[in-house]
Design an enzyme around this catalytic site. Structure first.
Site, PDB file in Angstrom:
ATOM      1  N   GLY A 141      18.057  13.428  15.274  1.00 20.78           N
ATOM      2  CA  GLY A 141      17.169  12.605  16.072  1.00 20.78           C
ATOM      3  C   GLY A 141      15.747  12.626  15.555  1.00 20.78           C
ATOM      4  O   GLY A 141      15.505  12.631  14.344  1.00 20.78           O
ATOM      5  N   CYS A 142      14.779  12.658  16.470  1.00 20.89           N
ATOM      6  CA  CYS A 142      13.367  12.594  16.081  1.00 20.89           C
ATOM      7  C   CYS A 142      12.928  13.781  15.229  1.00 20.89           C
ATOM      8  O   CYS A 142      11.920  13.709  14.532  1.00 20.89           O
ATOM      9  CB  CYS A 142      12.497  12.502  17.330  1.00 20.89           C
ATOM     10  SG  CYS A 142      12.699  10.957  18.244  1.00 20.89           S
ATOM     11  N   GLY A 143      13.667  14.883  15.291  1.00 19.80           N
ATOM     12  CA  GLY A 143      13.314  16.048  14.492  1.00 19.80           C
ATOM     13  C   GLY A 143      13.725  15.950  13.040  1.00 19.80           C
ATOM     14  O   GLY A 143      13.365  16.808  12.221  1.00 19.80           O
TER      15      GLY A 143
END
Length: 348
Positions: A141-143
């Protein structure tokens, strides 16, 4: 000690369709208002997102129709490979190398599914060597921008004479579901955009060194952020409490990561934070003991591009590289798990 991997260059790319936030508000009202009484109360989320424009791989009219997962995923693969090739060619041009010089290829994405993976598809587009080491990564995801960069640095350090290409692409818009009136889907329309980025790393390059990396995954936090899989594709899940979680929970692991490197937040010259949203940036400024509005680079990336999931932190890093402030740089992001991820860079 292993030699340090250094970042020779960072490049970005966006798809061609530009979505003005004002137009997104009006289109969202047309889509949602018939089924959501009082929809106008949600429009503050669009206006307060601190976003003016975003990019999309499909025109805005596409979002007003229902689409099966197969169509969405075909669009994902086609556009993702195009954007990855564009980023790669920009990096090669800046560094004066070719695909034949690349020994390792790390590709991150979480907004579509490809098997063979995106890196394998890219090999058919550009003339990489057939013995290149490939590492596709899904689910961060965003990481993913920060963690993926760390994994690429690790790969480069295992072979100090190697050149590693790190790429990330996220086409968040393709996950929009016209018949989903959940708050997560509505807020996603106010935040997310499409984009790709990448970096060339190697121990023989000049550029910021990747000094350290780390992660922290909280207990019982799987429902904070992620996907549900439906017949019509990926359905976004995220908690409205993320800014509160940043304020209340991120400080301890962030400061522990820095302490392990003999540093405090006051030792960081530049922050390359993933701008998950305006409220998240406010919370990060409090956490890192910065004046309100200090994360100007992240805020500008958010204003021009929205939240592009994993690619966004790399957009911030690209702008930070242009500035070239010497000293310690801290990259940070949050992703499903619920996980905080960090990377410490040092620029001379």
């Amino acid at each position: 000690m292993l030699p340090q991997a250094r970042i020779a260059a960072v490049a970005t790319a966006c798809p061609p369709h530009v979505l003005e936030q004002s137009e997104v508000i009006e289109r969202s009202r047309e889509i949602f208002a018939p089924d959501i009484p009082g929809f106008d109360r949600f429009t503050d989320a669009y206006r307060n997102a601190a976003i003016e424009t975003r990019h999309s791989c499909v025109p805005i009219d596409w979002y007003a129709q229902s689409h099966p997962f197969s169509e969405r995923n075909d669009l994902f693969i086609e556009n993702a490979v195009d954007l990855l090739a564009e980023v790669t060619e920009k990096l090669f041009a800046e560094c004066g190398i070719t695909a034949k010089d690349v020994d390792g290829l790390v590709v991150v994405s979480t907004t579509g599914v490809a098997t063979p993976s995106l890196d394998a598809l890219l090999l058919e587009r550009l003339p990489f060597r057939r013995d290149v080491q490939r590492l596709p990564i899904f689910g961060l995801g965003c990481g993913g921008g920060v963690t993926g960069l760390a994994r690429a640095a690790q790969l480069a350090m295992t072979r100090p004479d190697s050149c590693v290409l790190f790429l990330v692409v996220e086409l968040c818009g393709l996950t929009f579901r016209v018949n989903d009136i959940s708050k997560s889907n509505i807020i996603a329309t106010a935040l997310f955009g499409d984009g790709a980025a990448g970096a060339l790393l190697g121990c023989g390059f000049e550029g910021p060194a990747v000094k350290a990396w780390g992660e922290h995954t909280w207990n019982d936090s799987l429902d904070v952020m992620g996907w549900e899989i439906g017949d019509d594709g990926l359905r976004v899940l995220f908690s409205r409490d993320i800014p509160h979680l940043v304020r209340s929970q991120l400080g301890a692991p962030a400061k522990a990561f820095l302490s392990n490197q003999g540093l405090t937040v006051g030792d960081i010259a530049r922050h390359a934070c993933h701008p998950g949203g305006a409220k998240v940036l406010d919370a990060l400024e409090e956490l890192y003991e910065l004046p309100p509005g200090e994360l100007t680079t992240a805020r500008e990336v958010l204003r021009q591009n929205g939240n592009m999931s994993a690619a966004t932190a790399m957009f911030v890093l690209a702008e930070t590289m242009k500035d070239g402030t010497p000293g310690h740089w801290l990259m940070s992001a949050l992703g499903p798990g619920f996980t905080a991820t960090f990377a410490l860079l040092e620029a001379s």
